[in-house]
Write a protein that holds these residues in place. Structure first.
Motif, mmCIF file in Angstrom:
data_model
loop_
_atom_site.group_PDB
_atom_site.id
_atom_site.type_symbol
_atom_site.label_atom_id
_atom_site.label_comp_id
_atom_site.label_asym_id
_atom_site.label_seq_id
_atom_site.Cartn_x
_atom_site.Cartn_y
_atom_site.Cartn_z
ATOM 1 N N LEU A 104 0.834 -1.204 0.000
ATOM 2 C CA LEU A 104 0.000 0.000 0.000
ATOM 3 C C LEU A 104 0.869 1.254 0.000
ATOM 4 C CD1 LEU A 104 -2.915 1.098 0.126
ATOM 5 C CD2 LEU A 104 -2.720 1.053 2.628
ATOM 6 N N MET A 105 1.947 1.254 0.774
ATOM 7 C CA MET A 105 2.850 2.412 0.770
ATOM 8 C C MET A 105 3.473 2.608 -0.615
ATOM 9 S SD MET A 105 2.455 3.480 3.807
ATOM 10 C CE MET A 105 0.825 2.693 3.751
ATOM 11 N N TRP A 106 3.857 1.498 -1.243
ATOM 12 C CA TRP A 106 4.439 1.581 -2.580
ATOM 13 C C TRP A 106 3.418 2.088 -3.597
ATOM 14 C CZ3 TRP A 106 3.397 -1.485 -7.034
ATOM 15 C CH2 TRP A 106 4.300 -1.297 -8.102
ATOM 16 N N ALA A 107 2.189 1.624 -3.484
ATOM 17 C CA ALA A 107 1.142 2.079 -4.397
ATOM 18 C C ALA A 107 0.904 3.573 -4.244
ATOM 19 C CB ALA A 107 -0.147 1.297 -4.136
ATOM 20 N N HIS A 108 0.899 4.050 -3.008
ATOM 21 C CA HIS A 108 0.729 5.478 -2.750
ATOM 22 C C HIS A 108 1.870 6.276 -3.376
ATOM 23 C CE1 HIS A 108 1.125 9.092 -0.013
ATOM 24 N NE2 HIS A 108 -0.133 9.186 -0.385
ATOM 25 N N GLU A 109 3.084 5.830 -3.161
ATOM 26 C CA GLU A 109 4.256 6.480 -3.747
ATOM 27 C C GLU A 109 4.162 6.491 -5.273
ATOM 28 O OE1 GLU A 109 8.758 5.872 -2.495
ATOM 29 O OE2 GLU A 109 8.086 4.206 -3.777
ATOM 30 N N LYS A 110 3.750 5.377 -5.836
ATOM 31 C CA LYS A 110 3.644 5.239 -7.300
ATOM 32 C C LYS A 110 2.625 6.219 -7.867
ATOM 33 C CE LYS A 110 2.637 1.587 -10.742
ATOM 34 N NZ LYS A 110 3.925 1.659 -11.483
ATOM 35 N N LEU A 111 1.465 6.354 -7.223
ATOM 36 C CA LEU A 111 0.448 7.283 -7.703
ATOM 37 C C LEU A 111 0.906 8.728 -7.586
ATOM 38 C CD1 LEU A 111 -1.347 4.767 -7.858
ATOM 39 C CD2 LEU A 111 -3.166 6.075 -6.729
ATOM 40 N N LEU A 112 1.570 9.063 -6.487
ATOM 41 C CA LEU A 112 2.077 10.426 -6.341
ATOM 42 C C LEU A 112 3.060 10.768 -7.457
ATOM 43 C CD1 LEU A 112 2.783 10.754 -2.492
ATOM 44 C CD2 LEU A 112 0.789 11.586 -3.756
ATOM 45 N N ARG A 113 3.908 9.821 -7.798
ATOM 46 C CA ARG A 113 4.947 10.068 -8.792
ATOM 47 C C ARG A 113 4.397 10.051 -10.218
ATOM 48 N NH1 ARG A 113 10.301 9.468 -7.646
ATOM 49 N NH2 ARG A 113 10.681 8.289 -9.573
ATOM 50 N N GLU A 114 3.529 9.087 -10.513
ATOM 51 C CA GLU A 114 3.085 8.904 -11.888
ATOM 52 C C GLU A 114 1.877 9.754 -12.255
ATOM 53 O OE1 GLU A 114 2.545 4.758 -12.638
ATOM 54 O OE2 GLU A 114 4.684 4.279 -12.338
ATOM 55 N N GLU A 115 1.065 10.135 -11.277
ATOM 56 C CA GLU A 115 -0.154 10.873 -11.589
ATOM 57 C C GLU A 115 -0.126 12.317 -11.102
ATOM 58 O OE1 GLU A 115 -3.749 8.830 -10.607
ATOM 59 O OE2 GLU A 115 -3.013 6.888 -11.314
ATOM 60 N N CYS A 116 0.779 12.628 -10.190
ATOM 61 C CA CYS A 116 0.787 13.980 -9.618
ATOM 62 C C CYS A 116 2.148 14.662 -9.695
ATOM 63 C CB CYS A 116 0.290 13.928 -8.173
ATOM 64 S SG CYS A 116 -1.495 13.609 -8.070
ATOM 65 N N GLY A 117 3.065 14.095 -10.465
ATOM 66 C CA GLY A 117 4.315 14.776 -10.746
ATOM 67 C C GLY A 117 5.309 14.851 -9.608
ATOM 68 N N TYR A 118 5.100 14.052 -8.564
ATOM 69 C CA TYR A 118 6.039 14.075 -7.445
ATOM 70 C C TYR A 118 7.356 13.435 -7.863
ATOM 71 C CZ TYR A 118 7.840 13.203 -2.703
ATOM 72 O OH TYR A 118 8.612 13.155 -1.569
#
Length: 365
Positions: A104-118
């Motif tokens: 779940l932590m990895w999924a959160h990190e992945k969404l922040l990076r891939e969908e929100c430009g983090y």
């Protein structure tokens, strides 16, 4: 922000988390090779600009419309939360607890990076540094952090970047009751995050002994120390502090794995189904946290949290809740399936045992 008077509607009807979207279970791993490890760092080491970038990405995730058709979700942030809420009875107090939350932590990190430009990695909260004094932590800073303690009888946060966020999942399995992020910070409960409790866990040499220890004091020190939404074992990812807390707990697990990598990167076990239930708090007895006997779910040193006094039916897994998959019996194995309902692909526990690949690709520094 939700008006406190709306709490009365909690006792009335609304949706539950029962209606899941049926999806085939197709566990898979990445075909890539982990070559550049993301560096997961403690929040207090971030510059103000780095903190702002992370929080802006979280706000972006909260603003992005939901795409997966998961019952009651309004945005991408809640879709992550839903996977936790829907599976709460099979990802707590079981052998899959640590592996599921790592994913779940990895999924959160992945969404922040891939969908929100983090551009950065998922930070963690160095709770050892703040144990016994959560109320003064820079994590709760109203300008460069996540906002402070709740105010008033219902504990709605009154400052910080998430003050206007309205969550529609929880308390418990409830869906459709829109409410603020609420907190009841307790410095006394936060002492359970102290290094001495973690060191006790490190004395265990097998996963079946280490995991319950980690899910005990280090885990509940963070949840109970923040209180409110974080004290809801089912819908707690509705407070974005959840991701810093569970990244810290994942670091505790990884540090334990590193003490004997040759054995512990393959060491898993424990039951895969918890026969108890949630009763207004984390799944230990009558709603109190271990070491803090309080009778009706109260915690010494913490204000009484009215949001914990939810109807019992909202703390019981509703009809249609998932069952563990992938194990031959009631013992968690490496083939145990971790489902994410389309947020990221489903994988097995074997896929998340090593943070350095091939699926995951990060390290804690």
């Amino acid at each position: 922000m939700v008006l406190p008077s709306l709490l009365v509607t909690l006792l009335a009807g609304s949706g539950s988390a029962a209606a899941a979207v049926a999806r085939p279970v197709t566990p898979r791993t990445s075909n890539g090779t982990c070559t550049t490890l993301l560096q997961r760092r403690a929040w207090h080491t971030f510059t103000d600009a780095e903190k702002r970038a992370y929080i802006d990405a979280e706000l972006c995730l909260m603003a992005k419309p939901a795409t997966l058709g998961l019952n009651g979700t309004k945005n991408r942030f809640e879709e992550l939360q839903w996977t936790h809420q829907h599976q709460a009875s099979i990802v707590h107090n079981v052998g899959a607890f640590l592996p599921y939350h790592r994913l779940l932590m990895w999924a959160h990190e992945k969404l922040l990076r891939e969908e929100c430009g983090y551009q950065g990695a998922q930070p963690y909260w160095d709770e050892v540094r703040d144990a016994g004094k959560f109320s003064t932590s820079d994590v709760l800073d109203p300008v460069t952090g996540f906002g402070g303690n709740g105010v008033g009888a219902y504990g709605c946060i009154a400052d910080g970047p998430f003050v206007n966020f309205t969550n529609s999942l929880g308390p418990g399995y409830r869906i459709g009751f829109e409410h603020c992020i609420y907190r009841f910070v307790s410095d006394s409960v936060s002492r359970r995050a102290a290094q001495s409790y973690i060191d006790e866990c490190y004395q265990h040499t097998t996963f079946v002994d280490f995991w319950p220890c980690a899910e005990g004091a280090p885990h509940n020190g963070g949840h109970g120390g923040i209180g409110g939404k974080m004290n809801d074992p089912i819908a707690s990812p509705g407070d974005p502090i959840f991701y810093l807390h569970h990244s810290f707990l994942d670091k505790v697990w990884w540090d334990w794995q590193e003490l004997n990598q040759s054995a512990r990167l393959m060491d898993i076990g424990g039951r895969n189904k918890f026969s108890g239930g949630f009763s207004g708090g984390f799944p230990w007895g009558n709603g109190t946290l271990p070491g803090f006997p309080g009778g009706n779910g109260s915690l010494p040193g913490a204000p009484q949290d009215p949001w914990r006094s939810v109807p019992l039916q909202d703390m019981i897994p509703p009809p249609g809740s998932p069952e563990p998959e992938g194990d031959p019996g009631n013992t968690t194995t490496l083939s145990h399936i971790l489902r994410m309902y389309g947020v990221v692909p489903d994988v097995t526990i074997a896929d998340v045992m090593d943070t350095r690949g091939p699926l995951l690709c990060f390290e804690y520094v």
